[in-house]
Design a protein around this motif. Structure first.
Motif, PDB file in Angstrom:
ATOM      1  N   HIS A  92       0.881  -1.255   0.005  1.00 14.39           N
ATOM      2  CA  HIS A  92      -0.119  -0.033   0.272  1.00 14.39           C
ATOM      3  C   HIS A  92       0.864   1.296  -0.010  1.00 14.39           C
ATOM      4  CE1 HIS A  92      -3.780  -2.199   0.676  1.00 14.39           C
ATOM      5  NE2 HIS A  92      -2.911  -3.062   1.545  1.00 14.39           N
ATOM      6  N   ILE A  93       0.640   2.138  -1.018  1.00 18.84           N
ATOM      7  CA  ILE A  93       1.438   3.377  -1.156  1.00 18.84           C
ATOM      8  C   ILE A  93       0.730   4.642  -1.219  1.00 18.84           C
ATOM      9  CG2 ILE A  93       3.087   4.529  -2.746  1.00 18.84           C
ATOM     10  CD1 ILE A  93       3.706   2.015  -3.668  1.00 18.84           C
ATOM     11  N   SER A  94       0.802   5.272  -0.303  1.00 20.38           N
ATOM     12  CA  SER A  94      -0.010   6.606  -0.081  1.00 20.38           C
ATOM     13  C   SER A  94       0.893   7.926  -0.331  1.00 20.38           C
ATOM     14  CB  SER A  94      -0.604   6.918   1.363  1.00 20.38           C
ATOM     15  OG  SER A  94      -1.292   8.118   1.541  1.00 20.38           O
ATOM     16  N   MET A  95       0.582   8.725  -1.283  1.00 18.64           N
ATOM     17  CA  MET A  95       1.426   9.842  -2.028  1.00 18.64           C
ATOM     18  C   MET A  95       0.728  10.935  -1.857  1.00 18.64           C
ATOM     19  SD  MET A  95       3.189   7.965  -5.070  1.00 18.64           S
ATOM     20  CE  MET A  95       3.718   9.424  -5.766  1.00 18.64           C
ATOM     21  N   GLU A  96       1.038  12.001  -0.920  1.00 19.96           N
ATOM     22  CA  GLU A  96       0.594  13.348  -0.848  1.00 19.96           C
ATOM     23  C   GLU A  96       1.026  14.237  -2.175  1.00 19.96           C
ATOM     24  OE1 GLU A  96       1.020  14.890   2.776  1.00 19.96           O
ATOM     25  OE2 GLU A  96       0.322  13.327   3.887  1.00 19.96           O
ATOM     26  N   ASP A  97       0.267  15.296  -2.354  1.00 16.28           N
ATOM     27  CA  ASP A  97       0.625  16.297  -3.280  1.00 16.28           C
ATOM     28  C   ASP A  97       2.368  16.451  -3.255  1.00 16.28           C
ATOM     29  OD1 ASP A  97      -1.923  16.296  -3.557  1.00 16.28           O
ATOM     30  OD2 ASP A  97      -2.315  18.375  -2.825  1.00 16.28           O
ATOM     31  N   ASP A  98       2.720  16.838  -4.603  1.00 13.67           N
ATOM     32  CA  ASP A  98       4.071  17.342  -4.639  1.00 13.67           C
ATOM     33  C   ASP A  98       5.230  16.171  -4.455  1.00 13.67           C
ATOM     34  OD1 ASP A  98       2.968  19.734  -5.603  1.00 13.67           O
ATOM     35  OD2 ASP A  98       2.843  20.409  -3.458  1.00 13.67           O
ATOM     36  N   THR A  99       4.842  14.845  -4.471  1.00 18.06           N
ATOM     37  CA  THR A  99       5.658  13.890  -4.122  1.00 18.06           C
ATOM     38  C   THR A  99       6.235  13.149  -5.474  1.00 18.06           C
ATOM     39  OG1 THR A  99       3.808  12.427  -3.892  1.00 18.06           O
ATOM     40  CG2 THR A  99       4.584  13.721  -1.809  1.00 18.06           C
ATOM     41  N   SER A 100       7.384  12.164  -5.106  1.00 18.07           N
ATOM     42  CA  SER A 100       7.941  11.225  -6.114  1.00 18.07           C
ATOM     43  C   SER A 100       8.089   9.946  -5.438  1.00 18.07           C
ATOM     44  CB  SER A 100       8.811  12.007  -6.527  1.00 18.07           C
ATOM     45  OG  SER A 100       8.641  12.924  -7.353  1.00 18.07           O
ATOM     46  N   PHE A 101       7.780   8.978  -6.148  1.00 20.16           N
ATOM     47  CA  PHE A 101       8.179   7.416  -5.418  1.00 20.16           C
ATOM     48  C   PHE A 101       8.540   6.708  -6.826  1.00 20.16           C
ATOM     49  CE2 PHE A 101       7.057   3.022  -4.625  1.00 20.16           C
ATOM     50  CZ  PHE A 101       7.526   2.818  -3.439  1.00 20.16           C
ATOM     51  N   ALA A 102       9.620   5.897  -6.169  1.00 20.42           N
ATOM     52  CA  ALA A 102      10.303   5.016  -7.530  1.00 20.42           C
ATOM     53  C   ALA A 102      10.533   3.474  -6.656  1.00 20.42           C
ATOM     54  CB  ALA A 102      11.332   5.420  -8.317  1.00 20.42           C
ATOM     55  N   TYR A 103      10.161   2.386  -7.400  1.00 23.42           N
ATOM     56  CA  TYR A 103      10.869   1.212  -6.976  1.00 23.42           C
ATOM     57  C   TYR A 103      10.847   0.266  -8.169  1.00 23.42           C
ATOM     58  CZ  TYR A 103      10.714  -3.181  -4.013  1.00 23.42           C
ATOM     59  OH  TYR A 103      11.050  -4.154  -3.603  1.00 23.42           O
ATOM     60  N   VAL A 104      12.156   0.014  -8.257  1.00 28.31           N
ATOM     61  CA  VAL A 104      12.469  -0.886  -9.524  1.00 28.31           C
ATOM     62  C   VAL A 104      13.522  -1.876  -8.905  1.00 28.31           C
ATOM     63  CG1 VAL A 104      14.025  -1.011 -11.684  1.00 28.31           C
ATOM     64  CG2 VAL A 104      12.504   1.081 -11.215  1.00 28.31           C
ATOM     65  N   PRO A 105      12.759  -2.896  -8.449  1.00 26.91           N
ATOM     66  CA  PRO A 105      13.381  -4.161  -7.873  1.00 26.91           C
ATOM     67  C   PRO A 105      13.898  -5.193  -8.572  1.00 26.91           C
ATOM     68  CG  PRO A 105      11.186  -4.415  -7.865  1.00 26.91           C
ATOM     69  CD  PRO A 105      11.325  -3.257  -8.450  1.00 26.91           C
ATOM     70  N   HIS A 106      14.892  -5.915  -8.127  1.00 25.22           N
ATOM     71  CA  HIS A 106      15.378  -7.057  -8.995  1.00 25.22           C
ATOM     72  C   HIS A 106      14.437  -8.029  -9.327  1.00 25.22           C
ATOM     73  CE1 HIS A 106      19.176  -5.700  -6.765  1.00 25.22           C
ATOM     74  NE2 HIS A 106      19.884  -6.358  -7.781  1.00 25.22           N
ATOM     75  N   PRO A 107      14.716  -8.774 -10.342  1.00 22.43           N
ATOM     76  CA  PRO A 107      13.874  -9.793 -10.687  1.00 22.43           C
ATOM     77  C   PRO A 107      13.442 -10.896  -9.927  1.00 22.43           C
ATOM     78  CG  PRO A 107      15.703  -9.611 -12.422  1.00 22.43           C
ATOM     79  CD  PRO A 107      16.253  -8.995 -11.215  1.00 22.43           C
TER      80      PRO A 107
END
Length: 262
Positions: A92-107
């Motif tokens: 579960h990801i909750s992002m407020e205004d003016d935010t950035s999120f990144a998740y690039v996991p291994h295989p």
């Protein structure tokens, strides 16, 4: 095992920081990217377990407060072991205004008879962006375990202002859906998906897509890569290939391009 990870990324004095963190076994979270000078937050999720086991239930809750930028990284390839029943992961990801999120996991490496379902629900604020990816391998190829898993499912939903704006459902179940058939993976052994969605204005989506396609040129004859454009500011990158490391490096390259936008 029921395992929990709860992370809040805060923003203060122009910098993103860990405002709150709670983990239970086997999770551990450590800071990375200390040498970066962009005032964004970089965290790595680590695990004391060799992989996901039968009966495991992972609960991951990520909150990104107004103004914050959080990039998560994984420690290594994620193994899904032999299972009599199944394992589940809820993100579960909750992002407020003016935010950035990144998740690039291994295989992900599904072993023989593994049964795994992952579900991600993301609520994104205004003037924000998210980068999410996943790479699924055929399993332990050198052990003769080519798509001998029972079932694998990854369901991703992104909401903006409580409206569903993107739903992506990956399902691999070889006993019901022949994996090598036309319209599925055919001769390929690895599949990757990268999702980019933004609520920011003045994002030159067409330019970004062209840049990604140009970057894919060096993988010609090694991977098949396509980009699906969304009606608004978002797109999905799909890739098919024969190796996880090359695909992972390509997704990291895309993340680097998109991360510079925030």
């Amino acid at each position: 095992m029921n395992s929990r990870l709860h992370l809040i990324a805060g923003f203060k004095a122009g910098k993103s920081y860990v405002k709150d963190l709670y983990v239970s076994l086997p999770f551990r979270v450590v800071s990375v990217g200390q040498r970066k000078s962009d005032d964004k937050l970089y965290q790595m999720i680590m695990s004391s377990s060799p992989g996901i086991l039968d009966g495991d239930h992972y609960h991951l809750d990520i909150s990104v407060e107004k103004g914050a930028s959080l990039q998560l990284q994984s420690q290594s390839y994620q193994r899904l072991f032999n299972m009599k029943d199944k394992a589940v992961q809820e993100l579960h990801i909750s992002m407020e205004d003016d935010t950035s999120f990144a998740y690039v996991p291994h295989p992900v490496v599904p072993h023989e008879d593994s049964n795994f379902k992952s579900q991600a629900k993301i609520h994104i604020g205004n003037n924000s962006q998210i980068i999410m990816s996943e790479i699924i391998t055929c399993g332990r190829k050198h052990y003769g375990e080519v798509f001998k898993l029972k079932r694998f499912q990854n369901l991703t939903e992104i909401y903006h202002q409580n409206k569903l704006v993107l739903k992506d459902n990956i399902l691999i179940q070889p006993d019901l859906i022949p994996i090598n058939s036309i319209g599925n993976l055919e001769e390929y052994t690895h599949q990757g998906t990268l999702i980019f969605y933004t609520t920011k204005e003045h994002v030159h989506k067409e330019h970004l897509i062209n840049t990604i396609i140009e970057s894919a040129g060096k993988f010609q004859n090694k991977m098949e890569i396509g980009v699906s454009e969304m009606d608004d500011n978002g797109f999905v990158v799909r890739s098919l290939g024969y190796g996880g490391e090359m695909m992972y490096e390509f997704f990291l390259h895309i993340q680097e391009i998109l991360w510079e936008l925030n």
